[in-house]
Design a protein around this motif. Structure first.
Motif, PDB file in Angstrom:
ATOM      1  N   SER A  41      20.434  20.614 -32.479  1.00  0.00           N
ATOM      2  CA  SER A  41      20.445  21.168 -32.346  1.00  0.00           C
ATOM      3  C   SER A  41      20.045  22.352 -31.176  1.00  0.00           C
ATOM      4  N   LEU A  42      20.277  23.446 -31.057  1.00  0.00           N
ATOM      5  CA  LEU A  42      19.940  23.837 -29.759  1.00  0.00           C
ATOM      6  C   LEU A  42      18.250  24.573 -29.634  1.00  0.00           C
ATOM      7  N   ASP A  43      17.118  24.730 -30.782  1.00  0.00           N
ATOM      8  CA  ASP A  43      16.985  25.465 -30.476  1.00  0.00           C
ATOM      9  C   ASP A  43      15.594  23.703 -31.532  1.00  0.00           C
ATOM     10  N   PRO A  44      14.908  22.441 -30.873  1.00  0.00           N
ATOM     11  CA  PRO A  44      14.898  22.507 -29.735  1.00  0.00           C
ATOM     12  C   PRO A  44      16.378  22.387 -28.922  1.00  0.00           C
ATOM     13  N   PRO A  45      16.835  21.907 -28.337  1.00  0.00           N
ATOM     14  CA  PRO A  45      17.856  21.024 -27.558  1.00  0.00           C
ATOM     15  C   PRO A  45      17.860  20.166 -27.791  1.00  0.00           C
ATOM     16  N   SER A  46      18.597  19.390 -28.609  1.00  0.00           N
ATOM     17  CA  SER A  46      18.279  18.098 -28.835  1.00  0.00           C
ATOM     18  C   SER A  46      19.862  17.202 -29.293  1.00  0.00           C
ATOM     19  N   LEU A  47      19.820  16.127 -29.258  1.00  0.00           N
ATOM     20  CA  LEU A  47      21.514  15.042 -29.582  1.00  0.00           C
ATOM     21  C   LEU A  47      20.900  14.384 -30.137  1.00  0.00           C
ATOM     22  N   LEU A  48      21.564  13.823 -30.518  1.00  0.00           N
ATOM     23  CA  LEU A  48      21.259  12.132 -31.202  1.00  0.00           C
ATOM     24  C   LEU A  48      22.177  11.258 -31.320  1.00  0.00           C
ATOM     25  N   VAL A  49      22.087  10.207 -31.397  1.00  0.00           N
ATOM     26  CA  VAL A  49      22.223   9.023 -31.088  1.00  0.00           C
ATOM     27  C   VAL A  49      22.588   7.618 -31.811  1.00  0.00           C
ATOM     28  N   CYS A  50      23.626   7.352 -32.062  1.00  0.00           N
ATOM     29  CA  CYS A  50      23.743   5.796 -33.760  1.00  0.00           C
ATOM     30  C   CYS A  50      23.866   4.927 -32.670  1.00  0.00           C
ATOM     31  N   ALA A  51      22.973   3.658 -32.808  1.00  0.00           N
ATOM     32  CA  ALA A  51      23.678   2.395 -32.411  1.00  0.00           C
ATOM     33  C   ALA A  51      23.235   1.042 -33.675  1.00  0.00           C
ATOM     34  N   ASN A  52      24.216   0.478 -33.275  1.00  0.00           N
ATOM     35  CA  ASN A  52      24.098  -0.762 -33.658  1.00  0.00           C
ATOM     36  C   ASN A  52      23.120  -1.553 -33.486  1.00  0.00           C
ATOM     37  N   ARG A  53      22.375  -2.532 -34.577  1.00  0.00           N
ATOM     38  CA  ARG A  53      21.384  -3.480 -34.179  1.00  0.00           C
ATOM     39  C   ARG A  53      21.241  -4.471 -33.272  1.00  0.00           C
ATOM     40  N   SER A  54      23.063  -4.489 -33.295  1.00  0.00           N
ATOM     41  CA  SER A  54      23.365  -5.600 -32.530  1.00  0.00           C
ATOM     42  C   SER A  54      23.661  -4.904 -30.744  1.00  0.00           C
ATOM     43  N   ALA A  55      23.805  -4.131 -30.927  1.00  0.00           N
ATOM     44  CA  ALA A  55      23.785  -3.477 -28.986  1.00  0.00           C
ATOM     45  C   ALA A  55      22.693  -4.432 -28.790  1.00  0.00           C
ATOM     46  N   SER A  56      23.389  -4.019 -27.693  1.00  0.00           N
ATOM     47  CA  SER A  56      22.307  -5.291 -26.109  1.00  0.00           C
ATOM     48  C   SER A  56      21.044  -4.061 -25.476  1.00  0.00           C
ATOM     49  N   MET A  57      21.614  -2.444 -26.427  1.00  0.00           N
ATOM     50  CA  MET A  57      20.857  -1.793 -25.305  1.00  0.00           C
ATOM     51  C   MET A  57      20.082  -1.345 -26.765  1.00  0.00           C
ATOM     52  N   PHE A  58      20.023  -1.540 -28.453  1.00  0.00           N
ATOM     53  CA  PHE A  58      19.305  -1.553 -29.481  1.00  0.00           C
ATOM     54  C   PHE A  58      17.772  -1.545 -28.997  1.00  0.00           C
ATOM     55  N   PRO A  59      17.275  -2.704 -28.698  1.00  0.00           N
ATOM     56  CA  PRO A  59      16.054  -2.892 -28.598  1.00  0.00           C
ATOM     57  C   PRO A  59      15.005  -2.203 -27.519  1.00  0.00           C
ATOM     58  N   LEU A  60      15.804  -1.431 -26.631  1.00  0.00           N
ATOM     59  CA  LEU A  60      15.544  -0.097 -25.342  1.00  0.00           C
ATOM     60  C   LEU A  60      15.136   1.054 -26.390  1.00  0.00           C
ATOM     61  N   LEU A  61      16.036   1.184 -27.166  1.00  0.00           N
ATOM     62  CA  LEU A  61      16.308   2.640 -27.660  1.00  0.00           C
ATOM     63  C   LEU A  61      15.372   2.322 -28.639  1.00  0.00           C
ATOM     64  N   LYS A  62      15.313   1.455 -30.092  1.00  0.00           N
ATOM     65  CA  LYS A  62      14.272   1.128 -30.388  1.00  0.00           C
ATOM     66  C   LYS A  62      12.124   1.309 -30.011  1.00  0.00           C
ATOM     67  N   ASP A  63      12.259   0.906 -28.544  1.00  0.00           N
ATOM     68  CA  ASP A  63      11.059   0.447 -28.398  1.00  0.00           C
ATOM     69  C   ASP A  63      10.459   2.608 -27.842  1.00  0.00           C
ATOM     70  N   GLY A  64      11.383   2.857 -27.705  1.00  0.00           N
ATOM     71  CA  GLY A  64      11.622   4.760 -27.171  1.00  0.00           C
ATOM     72  C   GLY A  64      12.006   5.182 -26.046  1.00  0.00           C
ATOM     73  N   ALA A  65      12.767   4.486 -25.258  1.00  0.00           N
ATOM     74  CA  ALA A  65      13.249   4.497 -24.265  1.00  0.00           C
ATOM     75  C   ALA A  65      13.960   5.990 -24.128  1.00  0.00           C
ATOM     76  N   ASP A  66      13.953   6.593 -23.045  1.00  0.00           N
ATOM     77  CA  ASP A  66      14.743   8.153 -22.911  1.00  0.00           C
ATOM     78  C   ASP A  66      16.748   7.054 -22.399  1.00  0.00           C
ATOM     79  N   PHE A  67      17.046   8.590 -22.382  1.00  0.00           N
ATOM     80  CA  PHE A  67      18.506   7.557 -22.645  1.00  0.00           C
ATOM     81  C   PHE A  67      19.500   8.988 -22.154  1.00  0.00           C
TER      82      PHE A  67
END
Length: 165
Positions: free
Chosen positions: A50-76
């Motif tokens: 969306s441009l209002d609000p400006p936003s992106l989406l990222v999809c990550a596999n549950r097996s990805a090493s960064m998945f726990p960070l994203l799942k816990d609400g990490a900024d990216f």
């Protein structure tokens, strides 16, 4: 009209994978952080939302090493790579682990405290907003709080199982 016989779920998944190999996508490196913990992964499953609000989406596999960070609400941060970044794409796709993924490239602190690649075609610092989970993946929505643009347009793309410039 005749009734078509639908393939079983395994055949659909295999056909989907083969079909998606024909969809050329820009290659990005997504970084996430929380405190001193940071992670990076190469991805193509990223999209503007969306441009209002400006936003992106990222999809990550549950097996990805960064998945726990994203799942816990990490900024990216999302970094759009160019043709000169193939080694960084390989490194963040599994050629290295943990902090070693940041050993190559001009990594800089972003507005959200995360990490952006200084010479990426574009970098977007995102504040975590929402997460949704479906099948093997998580869908993470971030509000864009900063944008950096560098260099000429010359994307690194992924198509038919290979990186191309």
């Amino acid at each position: 009209m005749t009734n078509a016989v639908l393939p079983d779920a395994g055949d659909i998944a295999g056909a989907l994978k083969l079909g998606l190999r024909r969809l050329a996508k820009a290659v990005v490196v997504v970084t996430a952080h929380r405190g001193d913990a940071r992670a990076a992964m190469t991805a193509t499953a990223v999209s503007e939302l969306s441009l209002d609000p400006p936003s992106l989406l990222v999809c990550a596999n549950r097996s990805a090493s960064m998945f726990p960070l994203l799942k816990d609400g990490a900024d990216f941060c999302v970094n759009i790579l160019d043709g000169s970044h193939r080694a960084i794409a390989d490194r963040c796709a599994g050629g290295a682990a943990g902090d070693a993924r940041f050993a190559e490239g001009d990594w800089r602190q972003a507005a959200n405290g995360g990490w952006v690649l200084g010479d990426a075609q574009a970098s977007f610092a995102c504040a975590f907003e929402q997460a949704h989970f479906y099948g093997t993946h998580g869908i993470f929505i971030g509000r864009v709080i900063d944008v950096r643009i560098a260099g000429e347009v010359g994307p690194l793309i992924y198509v038919d199982g290979a990186f191309r410039s």
